[in-house]
Design an enzyme around this catalytic site. Sequence first.
Site, short mmCIF file in Angstrom:
data_model
loop_
_atom_site.label_atom_id
_atom_site.label_comp_id
_atom_site.label_asym_id
_atom_site.label_seq_id
_atom_site.Cartn_x
_atom_site.Cartn_y
_atom_site.Cartn_z
N GLU A 176 -34.32 3.11 64.54
CA GLU A 176 -34.64 4.53 64.42
C GLU A 176 -35.79 4.85 65.36
O GLU A 176 -36.95 4.59 65.07
CB GLU A 176 -35.04 4.90 62.98
N ASP A 231 -37.09 1.49 60.38
CA ASP A 231 -37.70 2.81 60.40
C ASP A 231 -38.82 2.91 61.43
O ASP A 231 -39.63 1.99 61.58
CB ASP A 231 -38.30 3.07 58.99
C1 BGC Z 1 -37.88 8.59 58.14
C2 BGC Z 1 -38.56 9.69 57.40
C3 BGC Z 1 -39.94 9.18 56.99
C4 BGC Z 1 -40.71 8.63 58.19
C5 BGC Z 1 -41.92 7.85 57.79
C6 BGC Z 1 -38.77 8.46 59.36
O1 BGC Z 1 -38.36 8.15 60.49
O2 BGC Z 1 -36.56 8.89 58.49
O3 BGC Z 1 -37.82 10.11 56.28
O4 BGC Z 1 -40.65 10.23 56.43
O5 BGC Z 1 -39.92 7.76 58.93
O6 BGC Z 1 -41.55 6.64 57.22
#
Ligand code: BGC
Length: 546
Positions: free
Chosen positions: A244, A202
Amino acid sequence: MFDDKSWYKEAVFYELYVRAYKDGNNDGQGDLRGVIQKLDYLQELGIDCIWLLPIFPSPLKDDGYDINDYYGILPDYGSLEDFRDLVSGVHAREMRIILDLVINHTSIQHPWFQKARLDRNSPYRNYYVWSDSNTKYAKARIIFIDSEKSNWTWDEVAKQYYWHRFYSSQPDLNYDNPEVRAEILKIMQYWLDIGVDGFRVDAVPYLFEREDTNCENLPETHAFLKEMRRFIEKNYPGRILLCEANQLPRDIRGYFGDGDEFQMAFHFPLMPRLFMALKQGSFQPIEEVLEKTLPIPEGCQWCIFLRNHDELTLEMVSVEEREWMWHHYAPESRMRLNLGIRRRLAPLLDNNQQKIELAYSLLFTLPGSPVLYYGDEIGLGDNIWLDDRDGLRTPMQWEPVAGAGFSEIQPGKFFNPILDNLDYRPERLCVSIQIKDENSLLNRVRRMIKVRKKHPELGSGDFRWVSSDNPSVAAYWRTFGDHKMLVVQNLSALATAAHLSIGETIPIVAEDLIWGKSIFFQNDQIVDLDLTPFQYFWFEIPFHLN
Ligand code: BGC
């Protein structure tokens, strides 16, 4: 496929929100036992890899992206034993499972942060990023602009400001501290030992902070991500890291490194262009973004997607494009959130099945591994009146009954209400109805996945546009070794004629793999084809003629 180290290149991924999927103990919340009950469904759909949204103990200020304990399971979701059973159940069906690994920040309630704020001399103080003023790193943008005014928040207990790129309840970890970096490898090891097949990592661009930069995509961040990859390669070959990073094409490309960083990354720039193309009835937005997409190293693969659990992000498009997208796809202010659109796939595409199928045709045939968001395979709706992104995370609809077969408890006790809109309520829209209808969206998606799995050209093959004088017709070749496919799609709401120069010299009869339509390619290398609104064909070119 199961022993193949490049399995992810041809895999179909499924993003699953445990709380919303299936309630195994009838308390109104989905859980791991519930997911186990639905593994056969996922296998029949043709899913190769499940990505679970965070399942760790959390105060749920950001739906689990605010972690309290990296080594546990949120009690609402079950126990570690349940998780082990889930992993075995997934593997027994020759599927895989990856976890969301949230490394940029913890919850404010994590014991590390609690110890850090109480005692300046605690070793945990240096796990986070503190300052006496709130003026450092001023060039870093604010991501959750609807709720946060600054990336710094004053902590009354610590008597200092702490740094956070997301909600103020999510303090950023301090990656300059080698102990923090070691903690992350330890967490990875723990879950990899339990048997997970990798991680969707993430929010990776923001790990380090440096003055006079925007604090994104820094070389120090890449260096640590490469260390994570080395750790995997050395100890757990075949497991994957999926990145991500919601960034511009050239910056996302950086996360593949020289094939020594992430194996996979989400193609964020492509996603909004798919919606632009569908609204404009033109393949140009897709063509433009693919032109800007730099080649990726051997062994790497894009993850492409239509929707996910967040707002449809418009952070990385121009101001004009964002206004255009909002105008066409989010006419009501409640549909907008931060710099994005909080709506699901089906409502975005007017709940028009032919158009939704076309979107899936693009998803399954453009370069990359497709990721489906739970519920979108049946065209689940949304609820823009719920808070934050909750309206995209409503219970999965299995049965045509009030509780949607999600749980036996009365629906008033569900974690989130079931959709009650006439078009989307479970009595009208659910898995069991669609399974019985061979023309349902679910069965079309299943069909497309089935074909895709037999055709490595769609996962690993080359991509080449077929020249077309009609902007509504998106046509391309996908080729891999002996395998060759011609994909022809009408992006417009009007019937149209495709007149394609396919560059073939021999006459061939090719069969469409979805509908069974045959087509005859003329000697003059031109294909003429009539297409109904949003019609799509996947023509297989017989081996012996390649
Ligand atoms: C996730 C979100 C989250 C954020 C903070 C993002 O990239 O997909 O759902 O709120 O990271 O962790």
